[in-house]
Scaffold this motif. Structure first.
Motif, PDB file in Angstrom:
ATOM      1  N   THR A 270      10.081 -13.981  -1.046  1.00 22.21           N
ATOM      2  CA  THR A 270      11.610 -14.167  -0.642  1.00 22.21           C
ATOM      3  C   THR A 270      12.507 -13.201  -1.265  1.00 22.21           C
ATOM      4  OG1 THR A 270      11.125 -16.447  -0.061  1.00 22.21           O
ATOM      5  CG2 THR A 270      13.231 -16.015  -0.100  1.00 22.21           C
ATOM      6  N   PHE A 271      11.862 -13.317  -2.538  1.00 23.92           N
ATOM      7  CA  PHE A 271      12.827 -12.453  -3.472  1.00 23.92           C
ATOM      8  C   PHE A 271      12.575 -11.004  -3.319  1.00 23.92           C
ATOM      9  CE2 PHE A 271      12.910  -9.756  -7.092  1.00 23.92           C
ATOM     10  CZ  PHE A 271      14.360  -9.748  -7.920  1.00 23.92           C
ATOM     11  N   VAL A 272      11.571 -10.433  -2.869  1.00 24.63           N
ATOM     12  CA  VAL A 272      11.130  -9.283  -2.345  1.00 24.63           C
ATOM     13  C   VAL A 272      12.182  -8.930  -1.471  1.00 24.63           C
ATOM     14  CG1 VAL A 272       9.261  -7.647  -1.554  1.00 24.63           C
ATOM     15  CG2 VAL A 272       8.880  -9.163  -3.669  1.00 24.63           C
ATOM     16  N   ALA A 273      11.986  -9.705  -0.341  1.00 22.01           N
ATOM     17  CA  ALA A 273      12.759  -9.439   0.863  1.00 22.01           C
ATOM     18  C   ALA A 273      14.257  -9.224   0.595  1.00 22.01           C
ATOM     19  CB  ALA A 273      12.576 -10.757   2.000  1.00 22.01           C
ATOM     20  N   MET A 274      14.750 -10.227  -0.645  1.00 20.20           N
ATOM     21  CA  MET A 274      16.158 -10.069  -0.639  1.00 20.20           C
ATOM     22  C   MET A 274      16.588  -8.776  -1.319  1.00 20.20           C
ATOM     23  SD  MET A 274      17.674 -13.638  -2.253  1.00 20.20           S
ATOM     24  CE  MET A 274      17.763 -15.223  -1.118  1.00 20.20           C
ATOM     25  N   ALA A 275      15.575  -8.467  -2.488  1.00 21.35           N
ATOM     26  CA  ALA A 275      15.781  -7.254  -3.294  1.00 21.35           C
ATOM     27  C   ALA A 275      15.700  -6.156  -2.573  1.00 21.35           C
ATOM     28  CB  ALA A 275      14.995  -7.232  -4.311  1.00 21.35           C
ATOM     29  N   GLU A 276      14.834  -6.023  -1.381  1.00 18.33           N
ATOM     30  CA  GLU A 276      14.699  -4.762  -0.604  1.00 18.33           C
ATOM     31  C   GLU A 276      15.533  -4.574   0.220  1.00 18.33           C
ATOM     32  OE1 GLU A 276      10.465  -4.559   0.121  1.00 18.33           O
ATOM     33  OE2 GLU A 276      10.003  -3.818  -1.851  1.00 18.33           O
ATOM     34  N   ARG A 277      16.541  -5.383   0.476  1.00 19.35           N
ATOM     35  CA  ARG A 277      17.791  -5.304   1.297  1.00 19.35           C
ATOM     36  C   ARG A 277      18.267  -3.937   1.180  1.00 19.35           C
ATOM     37  NH1 ARG A 277      19.716 -11.440   1.673  1.00 19.35           N
ATOM     38  NH2 ARG A 277      18.025 -12.160   3.039  1.00 19.35           N
ATOM     39  N   SER A 278      18.350  -3.458  -0.187  1.00 22.43           N
ATOM     40  CA  SER A 278      18.862  -2.144  -0.514  1.00 22.43           C
ATOM     41  C   SER A 278      17.732  -1.266  -0.607  1.00 22.43           C
ATOM     42  CB  SER A 278      19.270  -2.126  -1.975  1.00 22.43           C
ATOM     43  OG  SER A 278      19.320  -0.843  -2.483  1.00 22.43           O
ATOM     44  N   ALA A 279      17.761  -0.102   0.226  1.00 23.54           N
ATOM     45  CA  ALA A 279      16.490   1.101   0.292  1.00 23.54           C
ATOM     46  C   ALA A 279      16.293   1.594  -0.946  1.00 23.54           C
ATOM     47  CB  ALA A 279      17.149   2.010   1.320  1.00 23.54           C
ATOM     48  N   LEU A 280      17.223   1.190  -1.954  1.00 23.34           N
ATOM     49  CA  LEU A 280      17.053   1.667  -3.346  1.00 23.34           C
ATOM     50  C   LEU A 280      16.172   1.033  -4.314  1.00 23.34           C
ATOM     51  CD1 LEU A 280      20.499   3.139  -3.863  1.00 23.34           C
ATOM     52  CD2 LEU A 280      18.872   4.337  -2.809  1.00 23.34           C
ATOM     53  N   VAL A 281      15.845  -0.112  -3.712  1.00 22.94           N
ATOM     54  CA  VAL A 281      14.894  -0.934  -4.518  1.00 22.94           C
ATOM     55  C   VAL A 281      13.376  -1.296  -4.012  1.00 22.94           C
ATOM     56  CG1 VAL A 281      15.053  -3.587  -5.464  1.00 22.94           C
ATOM     57  CG2 VAL A 281      16.906  -2.136  -5.181  1.00 22.94           C
ATOM     58  N   ALA A 282      12.378  -1.255  -4.900  1.00 21.64           N
ATOM     59  CA  ALA A 282      11.151  -1.620  -4.361  1.00 21.64           C
ATOM     60  C   ALA A 282      10.564  -2.764  -5.410  1.00 21.64           C
ATOM     61  CB  ALA A 282      10.357  -0.300  -4.645  1.00 21.64           C
ATOM     62  N   ALA A 283      10.612  -3.663  -4.783  1.00 19.93           N
ATOM     63  CA  ALA A 283       9.907  -4.988  -5.349  1.00 19.93           C
ATOM     64  C   ALA A 283       8.593  -5.396  -4.988  1.00 19.93           C
ATOM     65  CB  ALA A 283      10.851  -6.060  -5.234  1.00 19.93           C
ATOM     66  N   THR A 284       7.825  -5.910  -6.082  1.00 22.92           N
ATOM     67  CA  THR A 284       6.138  -6.691  -5.669  1.00 22.92           C
ATOM     68  C   THR A 284       6.510  -7.944  -6.246  1.00 22.92           C
ATOM     69  OG1 THR A 284       5.836  -4.277  -6.064  1.00 22.92           O
ATOM     70  CG2 THR A 284       3.994  -5.929  -6.038  1.00 22.92           C
ATOM     71  N   SER A 285       5.479  -8.723  -5.630  1.00 20.38           N
ATOM     72  CA  SER A 285       5.395  -9.886  -6.154  1.00 20.38           C
ATOM     73  C   SER A 285       3.823 -10.176  -6.319  1.00 20.38           C
ATOM     74  CB  SER A 285       6.028 -11.038  -5.145  1.00 20.38           C
ATOM     75  OG  SER A 285       5.549 -12.240  -5.476  1.00 20.38           O
ATOM     76  N   GLU A 286       3.310 -10.762  -7.433  1.00 19.94           N
ATOM     77  CA  GLU A 286       1.983 -10.963  -7.686  1.00 19.94           C
ATOM     78  C   GLU A 286       1.984 -12.328  -8.303  1.00 19.94           C
ATOM     79  OE1 GLU A 286      -0.360  -7.297  -9.232  1.00 19.94           O
ATOM     80  OE2 GLU A 286      -1.151  -8.701 -10.369  1.00 19.94           O
ATOM     81  N   PRO A 287       1.677 -13.282  -7.354  1.00 18.60           N
ATOM     82  CA  PRO A 287       1.291 -14.463  -7.968  1.00 18.60           C
ATOM     83  C   PRO A 287      -0.425 -14.777  -8.190  1.00 18.60           C
ATOM     84  CG  PRO A 287       1.727 -14.700  -5.721  1.00 18.60           C
ATOM     85  CD  PRO A 287       1.816 -13.312  -6.033  1.00 18.60           C
ATOM     86  N   LYS A 288      -0.736 -15.257  -9.049  1.00 19.96           N
ATOM     87  CA  LYS A 288      -2.116 -15.885  -9.251  1.00 19.96           C
ATOM     88  C   LYS A 288      -2.221 -17.240  -9.383  1.00 19.96           C
ATOM     89  CE  LYS A 288      -6.610 -15.173 -10.093  1.00 19.96           C
ATOM     90  NZ  LYS A 288      -7.417 -14.960  -8.811  1.00 19.96           N
TER      91      LYS A 288
END
Lengths: 430, 357
Positions: free
Chosen positions: B160-178
């Motif tokens: 969800t955070f990744v989707a919110m953050a990447e609303r800007s084309a200038l942001v690349a987010a990655t989520s990595e849960p274990k």
């Protein structure tokens, strides 16, 4: 058997053993009274006992499963003030299944379909551990004779049982878990960050995942029961080969759909009245069927889509549509509804559709292997005599020691191919 | 029903079956075979259990079985299978990364650690220009990168955070849960090694970390000694691990590092343990100017300050913010947290306008 079943249930949460014991005792007492009053010719009293038992079961289900949902909706209706206190109770595993079995028992007694069961037999029936937590929903009429006559210990269908357990584990551990971890969970948690094709593959993937998950559990349950000498009814019969929604529900979760038909749809009037009444009954049955799965609007919408589609099917004149087109439409209506079933909320479901409708780009998440697996699983639905049947036949003809060693070897292979950390069965939550 | 079964059995004489005793014994034989072939995996699983009587018992059971099975060469099919599927490569990679981290640094030596890892692993010297302070140089080709790392809690808000953050084309987010991971059991999943690898390979501009849900358990030290949870020795060791992770994450100047504390939990005992861990995270973050600790306790409590599954949203409607397990965040809860995290990142003046475009 009762002791083992209660131990099995208590292993998860011992407090809920008392809940199960209450369901056993109250329904058995009500059942005995129904039989007694019917025997004495007092149909009204018997009916009252049946209604009391059903209300008791629904209260149990309502308090644990639906109370907070309705309390929140009511509170929001009146401006968001928490006038009604929330209970925030833990949902007892399997409550939807054993309350439905209990209701079928008292209703069937009142309908004189079955005779009252001895207390211990009834306790075995309601708490029988292979199907206690996630079905299939076995009727008393199916189980009572088997419990009463006791299984023959000289003839255990071990080959068939080992085959079913292995097949179920393979579907769950390898196929369902792999699809979930490699495609489906990613797509549904953030559809907008994937290409439209990936999201579409994710939706098809969920259709296969939930089938593999739930029919896998059913296979294991039927296999374990078979080892103990009990034969459960079939719960899945290649549902994605259905050419209509009506046929789909004759093939998917058969024990639930037949329960809803016999104890909800027909008492509501079924298709005996006007066309409009039939459509209403279909919608009501399927919406309540949706709500049975969970107390969220997504499940209500899932049920509504199925009810609506069933009603529309009845409205349409019998056309000579090509079977491929009928299959295509049926499968996609089912997949469309699965999106609501799987998504965390209505807005998430809409996000999935929005992502599918976005401009296509390249496939990134879906590997060729994943697409081949989905296609293979889907095609397998059209072969009544599958390779799995051949394995069953072969295993059943082997010596008992060979069967056992083949079972052990199968377990090794499943563990090897399964991903690390397997999620709980989807239907445990219902 | 029984008649039908009998008929079916008569129709299929091969399915008549065998006596229950023989079936039981054959099933046991099959299970013994499976256990023997899988004994290495079973022992490894047992060793990964939290330190408890159950773990000791499991290890005590599987150790001799594994030894016998290995001696009899019964484990080779599994070993070959794992090798063919590339399962052993992951372990080798993680242990190499662990070696690269080397000795655990004292607080304040973070730069040494990160640089040594970077040099060892990539052979290239990373651009040491502070990324955040260098002004708005972000572009779709050179986006502001955010990594979200942690246990299963991350699984419920990370995407969800990744989707919110990447609303800007200038942001690349990655989520990595274990799942089921943490800082207590690097033998299960080595987060310092993983974080080191992420920093080395991706040089993120912001890192969000959330651990603790699986950490209220005894810790095994490098010399094999078990430390009982929440004792002074345990706390000292756990603090070291928090410090290591924080130091690895901060690394270069200007990187935003957010450490997300545990929200209130439904179970009293679990909640109390999470409070204790939060105190440690807060304290260690307080020692590092580059790390911001985010307290979730006030965000996910009702008017009385207690755990709440349902809370009013911005329009006053009650919304479920937690899952039925009383631990993880629901989708709404995840959205709340994601919005909070994004707001925290936006507080950096240099990032003004990153999401406005």
């Amino acid at each position: 058997m009762v002791g083992a079943s209660l131990f099995f249930y208590g292993w998860w949460n011992w407090r809920f053993v008392f809940l199960l014991l209450w369901a056993i005792t109250s329904n058995w007492v009500a059942g005995s009274q129904i039989a007694k009053q019917l025997h004495a010719g007092s149909n009204q009293l018997a009916r009252n006992w049946m209604r009391t038992a059903i209300v008791g079961d629904l209260v149990l289900l309502g308090v644990f499963k639906y109370y907070d949902f309705f309390a929140v909706e009511l509170s929001n209706l009146f401006g968001g003030k928490t006038a009604i206190p929330l209970l925030e109770l833990t949902l007892p595993v399997g409550i939807s299944f054993f309350t439905f079995q209990a209701m079928s028992y008292v209703i069937d007694l009142h309908r004189r379909v079955i005779k009252p069961m001895p207390m211990l037999d009834f306790a075995v029936y309601l708490s029988f551990f292979p199907q206690l937590v996630a079905g299939p929903i076995v009727r008393a009429a199916e189980m009572a004779p088997q419990i009463r006559n006791q299984p023959d210990p000289r003839r255990v269908a071990s080959g068939e049982a080992f085959h079913l357990i292995l097949r179920g584990l393979f579907k769950k551990v390898v196929i369902s878990s792999w699809l979930a971890s490699s495609i489906v969970d990613d797509v549904f948690s953030n559809p907008e960050s994937h290409s439209s094709q990936d999201v579409l593959v994710g939706v098809y993937g969920y259709a296969i995942q939930i089938y593999a998950d739930f029919s896998g559990y059913t296979d294991i349950a039927i296999g374990v029961a078979l080892l103990l000498g009990f034969r459960f009814p079939t719960n899945f019969d290649r549902p994605y080969s259905a050419l209509s929604l009506r046929e789909f529900w004759k093939r998917w979760h058969i024990t639930l759909s037949s329960w809803l038909r016999d104890y909800l749809y027909i008492p509501l009037g079924g298709n005996r009245g006007r066309q409009a009444d039939t459509y209403r009954n279909l919608l009501l049955t399927m919406i309540l069927g949706g709500l049975w799965h969970g107390s969220t609007w997504n499940f209500v919408i899932w049920g509504f889509i199925h009810g609506l589609a069933l009603a529309v099917e009845r409205m349409l004149p019998n056309q000579q549509t090509h079977p491929v087109i009928r299959w295509f439409i049926t499968f996609h209506i089912v997949c469309f509804a699965w999106v609501f079933f799987r998504a965390d909320s209505l807005s998430s479901a809409i996000d999935v559709f929005r992502a599918i409708g976005s401009s296509p780009s390249s496939l990134e998440l879906s590997s060729a292997f994943a697409i081949l697996l989905l296609a293979g699983m889907l095609m397998a639905q059209f072969f009544p005599h599958s390779k799995s049947e051949d394995v069953k036949q072969w295993l059943s003809k082997q010596r008992v020691l060979t069967q056992g060693l083949a079972f052990g070897f199968g377990l090794v292979l499943i563990d090897l191919f399964g991903p690390e950390g397997v999620a709980p069965f989807i239907y445990f939550q219902f | 029903m029984e008649d039908k079964t009998d008929t079916e059995l008569q129709m299929h004489p091969d399915r008549v079956g065998f006596p229950a005793g023989k079936v039981f014994l054959s099933g046991v034989a099959g299970l013994i075979l499976a256990v023997a072939v899988n004994s290495s995996t079973l022992l490894a699983d047992a060793e990964r259990l939290p330190d408890s009587r159950s773990r000791s018992l499991s290890v005590a059971i599987w150790t001799p079985i594994e030894e016998v099975a290995s001696t009899l060469k019964l484990t080779w099919p599994r070993t070959v299978g794992d090798s063919l599927l590339g399962r052993d490569e992951d372990e080798v990679r993680i242990s190499l990364q662990r070696e690269q981290i080397g000795a655990k640094p004292e607080s304040g030596e973070e730069e040494w650690v990160v640089l040594s890892v970077e040099e060892e692993a990539s052979g290239d010297q990373l651009d040491q220009t502070p990324s955040v302070t260098s002004g708005p140089v972000w572009s779709p080709e050179n986006p502001f990168t955010i990594w979200v790392l942690g246990d299963s809690m991350v699984q419920f808000f990370g995407e969800t955070f990744v989707a919110m953050a990447e609303r800007s084309a200038l942001v690349a987010a990655t989520s990595e849960p274990k799942l089921a991971s943490g800082l207590s059991r690097p033998d299960y999943f080595d987060w310092p090694a993983r974080i080191s690898a992420v920093i080395t390979a991706h040089d993120p501009d912001a890192v969000i970390l959330m651990f603790g849900g699986n950490d209220a358990q005894n810790i095994k030290t490098d010399d094999g000694q078990w430390l009982e949870r929440f004792t002074a020795q345990w706390e000292e060791e756990y603090r070291k691990r928090i410090a290591l992770v924080m130091d690895l994450a901060t690394g270069k100047e200007g990187r935003i590092v957010l450490w997300v504390g545990q929200p209130p939990m439904r179970g009293d005992g679990f909640d109390s343990r999470m409070r204790q861990l939060n105190d440690l995270y807060r304290s260690e973050a307080g020692r590092r100017p580059g790390v911001k600790y985010l307290d979730l306790r006030s965000l996910f409590t009702d008017e009385s300050g207690n755990y709440a599954r349902y809370l009013p949203n911005s329009s006053g409607k009650l919304t479920d913010v937690r899952l039925t397990d009383g631990v993880h965040l629901s989708q709404w809860g995840g959205e709340w947290l994601s919005a909070l995290l994004l707001d925290e990142i936006k507080k950096s003046p240099e990032l003004d306008g990153l999401w406005a475009e």
